[in-house]
Design a protein around this motif. Structure first.
Motif, PDB file in Angstrom:
ATOM      1  N   VAL A 118      42.004  97.905 -70.770  1.00 13.57           N
ATOM      2  CA  VAL A 118      42.824  98.686 -69.848  1.00 13.57           C
ATOM      3  C   VAL A 118      42.099  99.994 -69.515  1.00 13.57           C
ATOM      4  CG1 VAL A 118      45.048  99.801 -69.487  1.00 13.57           C
ATOM      5  CG2 VAL A 118      44.910  97.722 -70.865  1.00 13.57           C
ATOM      6  N   ASP A 119      41.800 100.163 -68.233  1.00 10.43           N
ATOM      7  CA  ASP A 119      41.203 101.428 -67.780  1.00 10.43           C
ATOM      8  C   ASP A 119      42.283 102.415 -67.376  1.00 10.43           C
ATOM      9  OD1 ASP A 119      38.440 100.599 -67.923  1.00 10.43           O
ATOM     10  OD2 ASP A 119      38.920  99.263 -66.253  1.00 10.43           O
ATOM     11  N   ASP A 120      43.288 101.889 -66.732  1.00 14.72           N
ATOM     12  CA  ASP A 120      44.371 102.735 -66.209  1.00 14.72           C
ATOM     13  C   ASP A 120      45.687 102.058 -66.575  1.00 14.72           C
ATOM     14  OD1 ASP A 120      46.395 103.850 -64.656  1.00 14.72           O
ATOM     15  OD2 ASP A 120      45.030 104.305 -63.000  1.00 14.72           O
ATOM     16  N   PRO A 121      46.547 102.756 -67.295  1.00 18.97           N
ATOM     17  CA  PRO A 121      47.773 102.110 -67.777  1.00 18.97           C
ATOM     18  C   PRO A 121      48.754 101.707 -66.672  1.00 18.97           C
ATOM     19  CG  PRO A 121      47.815 104.454 -68.249  1.00 18.97           C
ATOM     20  CD  PRO A 121      46.440 104.145 -67.761  1.00 18.97           C
ATOM     21  N   ARG A 122      48.598 102.254 -65.488  1.00 16.34           N
ATOM     22  CA  ARG A 122      49.542 101.903 -64.412  1.00 16.34           C
ATOM     23  C   ARG A 122      48.920 100.993 -63.363  1.00 16.34           C
ATOM     24  NH1 ARG A 122      53.985 102.148 -66.526  1.00 16.34           N
ATOM     25  NH2 ARG A 122      55.031 102.168 -64.514  1.00 16.34           N
ATOM     26  N   ASN A 123      47.627 101.089 -63.176  1.00 10.09           N
ATOM     27  CA  ASN A 123      46.971 100.248 -62.174  1.00 10.09           C
ATOM     28  C   ASN A 123      45.577  99.863 -62.662  1.00 10.09           C
ATOM     29  OD1 ASN A 123      48.749 100.209 -59.600  1.00 10.09           O
ATOM     30  ND2 ASN A 123      48.759 102.358 -60.238  1.00 10.09           N
ATOM     31  N   ASP A 124      45.421  98.598 -62.893  1.00 11.50           N
ATOM     32  CA  ASP A 124      44.129  98.114 -63.361  1.00 11.50           C
ATOM     33  C   ASP A 124      44.007  96.651 -62.932  1.00 11.50           C
ATOM     34  OD1 ASP A 124      41.953  97.111 -64.853  1.00 11.50           O
ATOM     35  OD2 ASP A 124      42.267  98.665 -66.369  1.00 11.50           O
ATOM     36  N   ASP A 125      42.973  96.350 -62.165  1.00  8.32           N
ATOM     37  CA  ASP A 125      42.895  94.994 -61.611  1.00  8.32           C
ATOM     38  C   ASP A 125      42.160  94.019 -62.527  1.00  8.32           C
ATOM     39  OD1 ASP A 125      40.365  95.915 -61.424  1.00  8.32           O
ATOM     40  OD2 ASP A 125      40.181  95.742 -59.237  1.00  8.32           O
ATOM     41  N   ASP A 126      41.815  94.465 -63.714  1.00 10.25           N
ATOM     42  CA  ASP A 126      41.078  93.552 -64.599  1.00 10.25           C
ATOM     43  C   ASP A 126      41.395  93.854 -66.060  1.00 10.25           C
ATOM     44  OD1 ASP A 126      39.357  91.725 -65.667  1.00 10.25           O
ATOM     45  OD2 ASP A 126      37.542  92.896 -65.288  1.00 10.25           O
ATOM     46  N   VAL A 127      42.430  93.218 -66.556  1.00 10.02           N
ATOM     47  CA  VAL A 127      42.767  93.355 -67.978  1.00 10.02           C
ATOM     48  C   VAL A 127      42.861  91.956 -68.581  1.00 10.02           C
ATOM     49  CG1 VAL A 127      44.051  95.503 -67.594  1.00 10.02           C
ATOM     50  CG2 VAL A 127      45.279  93.311 -67.600  1.00 10.02           C
ATOM     51  N   LYS A 128      42.990  91.902 -69.874  1.00  6.72           N
ATOM     52  CA  LYS A 128      43.149  90.603 -70.544  1.00  6.72           C
ATOM     53  C   LYS A 128      44.407  90.643 -71.404  1.00  6.72           C
ATOM     54  CE  LYS A 128      38.285  89.284 -70.695  1.00  6.72           C
ATOM     55  NZ  LYS A 128      37.810  90.445 -69.893  1.00  6.72           N
ATOM     56  N   VAL A 129      45.123  89.532 -71.417  1.00 14.05           N
ATOM     57  CA  VAL A 129      46.346  89.451 -72.221  1.00 14.05           C
ATOM     58  C   VAL A 129      46.165  88.325 -73.230  1.00 14.05           C
ATOM     59  CG1 VAL A 129      48.832  89.052 -72.200  1.00 14.05           C
ATOM     60  CG2 VAL A 129      47.748  90.255 -70.290  1.00 14.05           C
ATOM     61  N   THR A 130      46.300  88.680 -74.499  1.00 12.12           N
ATOM     62  CA  THR A 130      46.140  87.684 -75.565  1.00 12.12           C
ATOM     63  C   THR A 130      47.453  87.530 -76.318  1.00 12.12           C
ATOM     64  OG1 THR A 130      43.836  88.353 -75.783  1.00 12.12           O
ATOM     65  CG2 THR A 130      44.743  87.030 -77.568  1.00 12.12           C
ATOM     66  N   PHE A 131      47.751  86.281 -76.662  1.00  9.41           N
ATOM     67  CA  PHE A 131      49.022  85.957 -77.321  1.00  9.41           C
ATOM     68  C   PHE A 131      48.757  85.633 -78.792  1.00  9.41           C
ATOM     69  CE2 PHE A 131      49.253  84.966 -72.887  1.00  9.41           C
ATOM     70  CZ  PHE A 131      50.537  85.254 -72.471  1.00  9.41           C
ATOM     71  N   TYR A 132      49.455  86.321 -79.672  1.00 12.74           N
ATOM     72  CA  TYR A 132      49.319  86.073 -81.104  1.00 12.74           C
ATOM     73  C   TYR A 132      50.692  85.821 -81.722  1.00 12.74           C
ATOM     74  CZ  TYR A 132      44.727  88.375 -80.631  1.00 12.74           C
ATOM     75  OH  TYR A 132      43.463  88.717 -80.257  1.00 12.74           O
ATOM     76  N   ARG A 133      50.648  85.376 -82.964  1.00 11.71           N
ATOM     77  CA  ARG A 133      51.885  85.325 -83.757  1.00 11.71           C
ATOM     78  C   ARG A 133      51.785  86.385 -84.851  1.00 11.71           C
ATOM     79  NH1 ARG A 133      53.219  82.792 -88.749  1.00 11.71           N
ATOM     80  NH2 ARG A 133      55.461  82.992 -89.047  1.00 11.71           N
ATOM     81  N   SER A 134      52.904  87.043 -85.125  1.00 12.44           N
ATOM     82  CA  SER A 134      52.942  88.045 -86.191  1.00 12.44           C
ATOM     83  C   SER A 134      53.374  87.399 -87.496  1.00 12.44           C
ATOM     84  CB  SER A 134      53.928  89.150 -85.836  1.00 12.44           C
ATOM     85  OG  SER A 134      54.223  89.927 -86.976  1.00 12.44           O
ATOM     86  N   VAL A 135      52.809  87.872 -88.591  1.00 14.31           N
ATOM     87  CA  VAL A 135      53.287  87.428 -89.902  1.00 14.31           C
ATOM     88  C   VAL A 135      54.274  88.442 -90.487  1.00 14.31           C
ATOM     89  CG1 VAL A 135      51.279  86.037 -90.479  1.00 14.31           C
ATOM     90  CG2 VAL A 135      51.309  88.460 -91.076  1.00 14.31           C
ATOM     91  N   ASP A 136      54.442  89.540 -89.799  1.00 10.98           N
ATOM     92  CA  ASP A 136      55.401  90.553 -90.285  1.00 10.98           C
ATOM     93  C   ASP A 136      56.709  90.438 -89.523  1.00 10.98           C
ATOM     94  OD1 ASP A 136      53.780  91.942 -92.212  1.00 10.98           O
ATOM     95  OD2 ASP A 136      52.583  92.605 -90.511  1.00 10.98           O
ATOM     96  N   GLN A 137      57.741  90.913 -90.150  1.00 12.99           N
ATOM     97  CA  GLN A 137      59.056  90.810 -89.531  1.00 12.99           C
ATOM     98  C   GLN A 137      59.344  92.021 -88.656  1.00 12.99           C
ATOM     99  OE1 GLN A 137      62.238  89.813 -92.091  1.00 12.99           O
ATOM    100  NE2 GLN A 137      61.225  88.004 -92.897  1.00 12.99           N
ATOM    101  N   PHE A 138      60.325  91.822 -87.790  1.00 20.20           N
ATOM    102  CA  PHE A 138      60.755  92.914 -86.924  1.00 20.20           C
ATOM    103  C   PHE A 138      61.371  94.042 -87.720  1.00 20.20           C
ATOM    104  CE2 PHE A 138      60.923  90.264 -83.000  1.00 20.20           C
ATOM    105  CZ  PHE A 138      60.229  91.145 -82.211  1.00 20.20           C
ATOM    106  N   THR A 139      61.253  95.232 -87.150  1.00 19.86           N
ATOM    107  CA  THR A 139      61.997  96.364 -87.697  1.00 19.86           C
ATOM    108  C   THR A 139      63.027  96.782 -86.665  1.00 19.86           C
ATOM    109  OG1 THR A 139      60.301  97.849 -86.837  1.00 19.86           O
ATOM    110  CG2 THR A 139      60.137  97.205 -89.135  1.00 19.86           C
TER     111      THR A 139
END
Lengths: 549, 382
Positions: B204-225
């Motif tokens: 992420v170069d710019d948090p509001r406008n960026d034409d090239d980012v990557k989104v990766t999907f993981y699973r958490s082993v920790d529980q929600f707080t």
């Protein structure tokens, strides 16, 4: 003060417990009211009594009986006096409910010690035929345990009394361990245990000045460095008179300073100095501060203790750097509040704030910013007052009773930040004097809201944290830390507090010279806390009875 | 790409963190400099099948579907009802297992949904739905990999939206907003964290406008707080589920941010899915997300659309038929699912996946990469 003793015994009589009654028989309590005598010794005059704190009680039980024995409940609160609860402990008032807590705690501990799971390791005596007790073993056991609990050797009368209690209770219940339980309860409910009792040795060191006797000296040393009862080695050294020689005293001080228990003692001192008892009543508005929880509060307290111990003990670093250090320890819950990654998810881990992080120094920690705030908003005044009083040992007068706070608390479309509201409020000349003392300091921490979370604005207006502390200007909370670091009052404060903590009373004017010498030695040692501890613990002045007493 | 350090990497929760310095953490909402790339983390705190509901239930003009129990009940005489239900005293939940075995040979009709032929499922008749255009057509015509189907107009007016899962389940009580299937599933996910999805946005170069980012999907082993009001707390730290040194999940999609709206290109993604005591790894194809990130970076809210494998869908729906929450009619849903499936046609011409949309909400989170090290007492400051 001694009236507490009498009142306590009378109230304990009213509680009807066998142990309580026995603990306050005239034979037991009588001499203790004005003097005490070890076995074969001449009676020595008692010069001060300090009620054990709950934490000290826990530490003693843990050290004497081990971790399987827990202490539950809470004691009457102590009143902060001269900046310390340790001083207030010498003026403690104990309510009937407070004595009931002592009784409950004593019975609980005694029950756990003799429980089938623990008696094999904690009680060396075994019953003879039937429930009959082995008086010799009982006598030896109570002499040994009682010495650690009373912080001195028990008199023959004190031991005889417990042996009689054990025998009577064992006969009544048909169970030797029930007898031991009653005897232990009796010890734990005795004022000689519940109150740190200091006595003069009866030999004036110079005209008008007396010194503590050997057990009192060992006790003072142990509570200063470990916050618990003296161990066997320290009591033995005291009984042999070794603490009356500079070399012997230094040997014991060095031993105690080298112990892992030193961190427990250091934690106790700073918890007192930083007014951590406020955590017991800390509340935050969960609507405004959803991240706040009891876990966060407990962890915040722990964070500061770990940070201080790591800085002062593990790394032996300059005390003044506590106001600027970026090194700390975080739990997962605290990391969430600080909005940084948890170093060890689910546990504690070391963490260092990055160079551009607004947090640096203990005064920016949750345990300071949130503790000295209101439930629903920050408070530059409370924070400034806390820095003045707790860190710089400067007295800030309480506000007059008829102050109109509406300018500060009422919503205003124009007075958006705390600085603007305080400026308006401080136009009242009655208030202005004190606010000038505290507000500039507290306003430097306004980037931290009432729950210690960072913010740049308040009600949409930018927060200005700049100010001036005793002639030093700053623009950020970090720079306030640097100003505190450079303030000589900060180093003078800890020397004064530690001395008062050691002797259990505010220093008298006659002790100013000695304290100035401690300050000089502290400076000469590069402001290393352990060196300050050593200086105070090895100085005869710390064991002299003030003429004001 | 990201900030590796000692086998452990930490992203910034919702806000921005410099990529090359793991310890570099800035307050949420603080803009990064143009020279540094940042990483965001989010924990998906809410996952619901996207069901568009109108006030008067216009989308289901013929009402809500009958359940297995009702079909079974209708098939019995009064005497049979009395014998089989302790003279009418057995509750609906109590007789659910009996009702499920209404196949001609006692088959469980959720396990063998073709054992009986029930009246067709009442499906959604609305023209409006949540979702995205997954097949790329404007009219839902048959293509090389998709089956002919009807399109929706998006709730926001987007044309040619695909969401056959909504058409299938939108008139089944359990999947509607107060239905037990969805509420129980989401509740379980929140409390046990077994299916907690982490989203990591990198480069992420710019948090509001960026034409090239990557989104990766993981699973958490920790529980929600959660806070005292049971709302998920942002800025918690979660560890990634690892298997033999690599993340168990970890598909990455290219994406972009426009005015805080994060969208991705299409790609296949496996996701952990826990609902109603069952866990599966969802094999989602042609996944795309479209979420709006809040101004301060503390939350994200939007849609994840994909083709959902119908075998897996039935694995969930069929098994759920035994649960107290499984109050629906398996044979009718199964037949309709086969009919409405619109993606990944097999050689026989039967589509094997169904276009779907899920409403997701996420809160800012720190995502910890690598196996956590055991803290020593010294590290912990004891």
């Amino acid at each position: 003060m001694l009236g507490i003793f009498l009142r306590g015994c009378l109230l304990a009589f009213g509680l009807t417990a066998l142990a309580a009654v026995s603990s306050c028989t005239p034979r037991d309590a009588g001499p203790a009211l004005s003097s005490r005598a070890g076995a074969g010794e001449t009676a020595t005059p008692i010069v001060s009594l300090r009620r054990l704190t709950f934490e000290q009680y826990q530490n003693i039980v843990s050290d004497v009986f081990g971790s399987p024995v827990a202490v539950v409940g809470q004691f009457d609160p102590l009143v902060r006096t001269a900046g310390l609860l340790a001083v207030g402990a010498a003026n403690a008032t104990t309510t009937p409910a407070g004595f009931e807590q002592f009784e409950a705690a004593a019975r609980s501990v005694a029950t756990q010690v003799v429980s089938p799971a623990n008696r094999g390791t904690l009680v060396p005596c075994t019953p003879q035929a039937g429930a009959a007790s082995d008086d010799n073993c009982t006598r030896a056991y109570f002499a040994s345990v009682g010495r650690l609990l009373f912080r001195r050797a028990l008199t023959a009368e004190e031991i005889d009394m417990r042996v009689a209690i054990v025998r009577a209770a064992a006969d009544n219940n048909g169970d030797y361990y029930a007898g031991i339980e009653s005897g232990l309860s009796s010890l734990l409910m005795t004022p000689a245990f519940l109150f740190i009792t200091e006595a003069a040795d009866g030999r004036p060191s110079k005209v008008g000045v007396q010194r503590l006797d050997a057990p009192s000296k060992a006790t003072r040393l142990s509570f200063l460095l470990w916050n618990t009862t003296p161990d066997d080695a320290l009591l033995t050294a005291s009984e042999r008179g070794e603490l009356n020689t500079a070399q012997g005293l230094k040997r014991q001080v060095d031993r105690l300073l080298d112990s892992p228990r030193l961190k427990r003692g250091t934690a106790a001192f700073f918890a007192d100095m930083l007014a951590f008892e406020k955590f017991a009543v800390l509340e935050k508005d969960s609507t405004l501060y959803p991240a706040y929880s009891l876990e966060v509060a407990n962890d915040a307290r722990e964070q500061l203790i770990r940070t201080i111990n790591d800085h002062l003990i593990s790394r032996n670093a300059d005390y003044r750097d506590l106001f600027t250090t970026r090194k700390t320890f975080l739990s997962s819950a605290l990391a969430r509040v600080y909005r940084v990654p948890a170093p060890v998810p689910g546990g504690w881990g070391a963490f260092e704030y990055p160079g551009d992080d607004p947090r640096a120094g203990i005064q920016t920690a949750f345990a300071f910013t949130a503790l000295h705030s209101h439930p629903g908003r920050s408070s530059p005044t409370l924070r400034g007052k806390a820095i003045r009083e707790l860190l710089l040992c400067q007295r800030v007068p309480d506000p007059p009773g008829n102050v109109d706070f509406s300018l500060f608390t009422a919503p205003s479309p124009t007075l958006k930040t705390a600085r603007q509201r305080l400026d308006a409020h401080s136009t009242n000349p009655v208030c202005a004097g004190c606010h000038k003392l505290v507000d500039p300091i507290g306003l430097a921490l306004e980037n931290f809201d009432g729950a210690g979370q960072f913010r740049r604005t308040e009600n949409g207006a930018a927060i200005d944290p700049s100010g001036r502390l005793d002639g030093v200007d700053y623009k950020t909370a970090g720079e306030l830390g640097a100003a505190l670091r450079a303030n000589r009052a900060a180093t003078s404060c800890i020397v004064n507090r530690l001395y008062a903590y050691t002797v259990g009373r505010a220093a008298s004017p006659r002790e100013r010279e000695a304290i100035a010498a401690f300050e000089k030695r502290f400076e000469g040692a590069g402001y290393r806390f352990a060196d300050l501890l050593r200086a105070i613990a090895t100085d005869e002045m710390s064991y002299v009875i003030s003429v004001d007493q | 790409m990201a900030n590796h350090r000692s086998g452990s990497r930490m992203n910034r929760a919702g806000g921005i963190a410099a990529v090359l310095a793991a310890a570099m953490v800035l307050p949420a909402g603080l803009a990064s400099s143009a020279e540094t790339k940042s990483t965001w983390g989010f924990a998906v705190s809410s996952w619901h099948t996207a069901i568009y509901e109108t006030r008067f239930m216009d989308e289901c003009p013929e009402g809500i579907n009958a359940t297995n129990d009702e079909y079974w009940w209708r098939s019995l005489s009064k005497d049979q009802r009395g014998k089989l239900t302790n003279n009418g005293m057995t509750t609906q939940i109590g007789r659910q297992a009996i009702a499920n075995h209404r196949g001609p040979n006692g088959e469980d009709i959720c396990q063998v949904p073709t054992a009986v032929t029930d009246p067709p499922l009442l499906t959604v008749q609305s023209k409006t739905s949540y979702g995205l255009n997954l097949d790329g057509t404007s009219d839902g015509r048959e293509t090389g990999k998709t089956c002919k189907h009807e399109k929706f107009t998006g709730v926001d007016g987007t044309p040619a939206v695909d969401n056959q899962l909504y058409r299938l389940l939108g008139c089944v009580y359990g999947w509607r907003s107060i239905g037990h299937v969805e509420t129980a599933a989401n509740g379980h996910r929140r409390t046990n964290g077994l299916g907690m999805i982490l989203l990591e946005v990198t480069d992420v170069d710019d948090p509001r406008n960026d034409d090239d980012v990557k989104v990766t999907f993981y699973r958490s082993v920790d529980q929600f707080t959660f806070d005292k009001n049971d709302n998920p707390l942002p800025y918690s730290t979660y560890r990634i589920d690892y298997n033999n040194g690599t993340p168990r999940y970890g598909a990455t999609l290219p994406g972009k941010i426009v005015n805080g709206n994060l969208t991705t290109e299409s790609g296949d993604v496996s996701l952990p899915f826990y609902a109603n005591y069952g866990f599966q790894t969802m094999r989602l194809r042609d996944v795309r997300i479209d979420v709006q990130i809040s101004e301060d970076g503390s939350a994200a809210d939007g849609i994840l659309a994909a083709y959902y494998d119908t075998e897996q869908l039935w694995e969930y729906v069929g098994e759920l038929g035994w649960q107290p929450t499984g109050v629906y009619n398996c044979p009718a849903i199964y037949a309709a699912m086969r009919k409405l499936a619109d993606g990944y046609r097999d050689a026989s011409g039967q589509c094997t996946a169904i276009s779907s949309a899920f409403k997701i909400k996420a809160v800012a989170a720190f995502i910890r990469h690598g196996d956590p090290k055991t803290p020593t007492d010294v590290q912990a400051g004891r």
